[in-house]
Design a protein around this motif. Sequence first.
Motif, mmCIF file in Angstrom:
data_model
loop_
_atom_site.group_PDB
_atom_site.id
_atom_site.type_symbol
_atom_site.label_atom_id
_atom_site.label_comp_id
_atom_site.label_asym_id
_atom_site.label_seq_id
_atom_site.Cartn_x
_atom_site.Cartn_y
_atom_site.Cartn_z
ATOM 1 N N LEU A 77 0.636 -1.030 -0.218
ATOM 2 C CA LEU A 77 0.152 0.155 -0.071
ATOM 3 C C LEU A 77 0.912 1.255 -0.011
ATOM 4 N N GLY A 78 2.081 1.383 0.830
ATOM 5 C CA GLY A 78 2.862 2.237 0.833
ATOM 6 C C GLY A 78 3.594 2.515 -0.329
ATOM 7 N N ALA A 79 3.920 1.382 -1.278
ATOM 8 C CA ALA A 79 4.349 1.607 -2.538
ATOM 9 C C ALA A 79 3.701 2.275 -3.562
ATOM 10 N N ILE A 80 2.329 1.793 -3.304
ATOM 11 C CA ILE A 80 1.459 2.552 -4.535
ATOM 12 C C ILE A 80 1.067 3.773 -4.204
ATOM 13 N N GLN A 81 1.082 4.204 -3.092
ATOM 14 C CA GLN A 81 0.873 5.592 -2.523
ATOM 15 C C GLN A 81 2.066 6.473 -2.766
ATOM 16 N N ASN A 82 3.148 5.865 -2.662
ATOM 17 C CA ASN A 82 4.242 6.777 -3.362
ATOM 18 C C ASN A 82 4.208 7.043 -4.751
ATOM 19 N N VAL A 83 3.808 5.901 -5.515
ATOM 20 C CA VAL A 83 3.823 6.120 -6.851
ATOM 21 C C VAL A 83 2.643 7.213 -7.128
ATOM 22 N N TYR A 84 1.669 7.045 -6.575
ATOM 23 C CA TYR A 84 0.423 8.000 -6.751
ATOM 24 C C TYR A 84 0.901 9.593 -6.559
ATOM 25 N N GLU A 85 1.539 9.552 -5.341
ATOM 26 C CA GLU A 85 1.994 11.033 -5.079
ATOM 27 C C GLU A 85 2.950 11.623 -6.219
ATOM 28 N N VAL A 86 3.920 10.734 -6.823
ATOM 29 C CA VAL A 86 4.838 11.382 -7.764
ATOM 30 C C VAL A 86 3.960 11.750 -8.926
ATOM 31 N N VAL A 87 2.935 10.791 -9.303
ATOM 32 C CA VAL A 87 2.024 11.076 -10.459
ATOM 33 C C VAL A 87 1.033 12.238 -10.196
ATOM 34 N N ASN A 88 0.547 12.219 -8.968
ATOM 35 C CA ASN A 88 -0.220 13.545 -8.787
ATOM 36 C C ASN A 88 0.199 14.707 -8.729
ATOM 37 N N ARG A 89 1.543 14.812 -8.367
ATOM 38 C CA ARG A 89 2.456 16.094 -8.013
ATOM 39 C C ARG A 89 2.873 16.439 -9.484
ATOM 40 N N ASN A 90 2.891 15.745 -10.561
ATOM 41 C CA ASN A 90 3.397 15.949 -11.768
ATOM 42 C C ASN A 90 2.316 16.232 -12.860
ATOM 43 N N TYR A 91 0.984 15.733 -12.487
ATOM 44 C CA TYR A 91 -0.204 15.710 -13.338
ATOM 45 C C TYR A 91 -0.178 16.876 -14.074
ATOM 46 N N GLU A 92 -0.232 16.826 -15.174
ATOM 47 C CA GLU A 92 -0.449 18.160 -16.321
ATOM 48 C C GLU A 92 0.603 19.178 -15.988
ATOM 49 N N ARG A 93 1.531 18.877 -15.582
ATOM 50 C CA ARG A 93 2.747 19.964 -15.254
ATOM 51 C C ARG A 93 4.026 19.316 -16.100
ATOM 52 N N LYS A 94 4.311 18.147 -15.980
ATOM 53 C CA LYS A 94 5.639 17.456 -16.281
ATOM 54 C C LYS A 94 5.215 15.987 -16.936
ATOM 55 N N PRO A 95 6.093 15.650 -17.806
ATOM 56 C CA PRO A 95 5.729 14.450 -18.335
ATOM 57 C C PRO A 95 6.221 13.258 -17.469
ATOM 58 N N VAL A 96 5.429 12.337 -17.304
ATOM 59 C CA VAL A 96 5.924 10.986 -16.343
ATOM 60 C C VAL A 96 5.948 9.958 -17.496
ATOM 61 N N ILE A 97 7.097 8.972 -17.137
ATOM 62 C CA ILE A 97 7.293 7.713 -17.671
ATOM 63 C C ILE A 97 7.158 6.816 -16.786
ATOM 64 N N LEU A 98 6.541 5.741 -16.876
ATOM 65 C CA LEU A 98 6.475 4.751 -15.961
ATOM 66 C C LEU A 98 6.637 3.522 -16.792
ATOM 67 N N THR A 99 7.330 2.492 -16.203
ATOM 68 C CA THR A 99 7.596 1.214 -16.912
ATOM 69 C C THR A 99 7.362 0.400 -15.733
ATOM 70 N N THR A 100 6.565 -0.654 -16.337
ATOM 71 C CA THR A 100 6.235 -1.803 -15.220
ATOM 72 C C THR A 100 6.077 -3.237 -16.134
ATOM 73 N N ASN A 101 6.181 -4.139 -15.520
ATOM 74 C CA ASN A 101 5.983 -5.427 -15.863
ATOM 75 C C ASN A 101 4.235 -6.218 -15.774
ATOM 76 N N ARG A 102 3.702 -5.172 -15.437
ATOM 77 C CA ARG A 102 2.060 -5.713 -15.085
ATOM 78 C C ARG A 102 1.285 -4.918 -15.904
ATOM 79 N N PRO A 103 0.408 -5.552 -16.478
ATOM 80 C CA PRO A 103 -0.912 -4.598 -17.206
ATOM 81 C C PRO A 103 -1.680 -3.953 -16.208
ATOM 82 N N PHE A 104 -2.048 -2.601 -16.688
ATOM 83 C CA PHE A 104 -2.851 -1.798 -15.623
ATOM 84 C C PHE A 104 -4.107 -2.674 -15.348
ATOM 85 N N LYS A 105 -4.818 -3.614 -15.994
ATOM 86 C CA LYS A 105 -5.933 -4.218 -15.622
ATOM 87 C C LYS A 105 -5.592 -5.107 -14.373
#
Length: 96
Positions: free
Chosen positions: A19-47
């Motif tokens: 839960l802490g890991a995903i909240q950290n990712v959320y905070e980074v994305v939220n902070r940069n949303y519509e301000r800076k580009p975000v590149i995220l690499t993952t080995n799992r599909p969003f679904k």
Amino acid sequence: MTHIDRSGACFFTRGAESLGAIQNVYEVVNRNYERKPVILTTNRPFKEWNEVFPNATCIVTLLDRLLHHADVTAIEGDSYRMRESEQETAARRRKK
């Protein structure tokens, strides 16, 4: 630009760590949303994110912000890192 590399690594943690890991990712994305580009690499599909983080209420919002204005590139095929790891393991076994 913000790059979140190997976010799939947080999929291997469980419970409060997960839960802490995903909240950290959320905070980074939220902070940069519509301000800076975000590149995220993952080995799992969003679904699968809801299955891996069943108690994370921020998943829908996170994915909404990640995918809004996004260009998603899915790479099919064998993992380079996995192949390299298997080769190193085989080489170590041959040395024994």
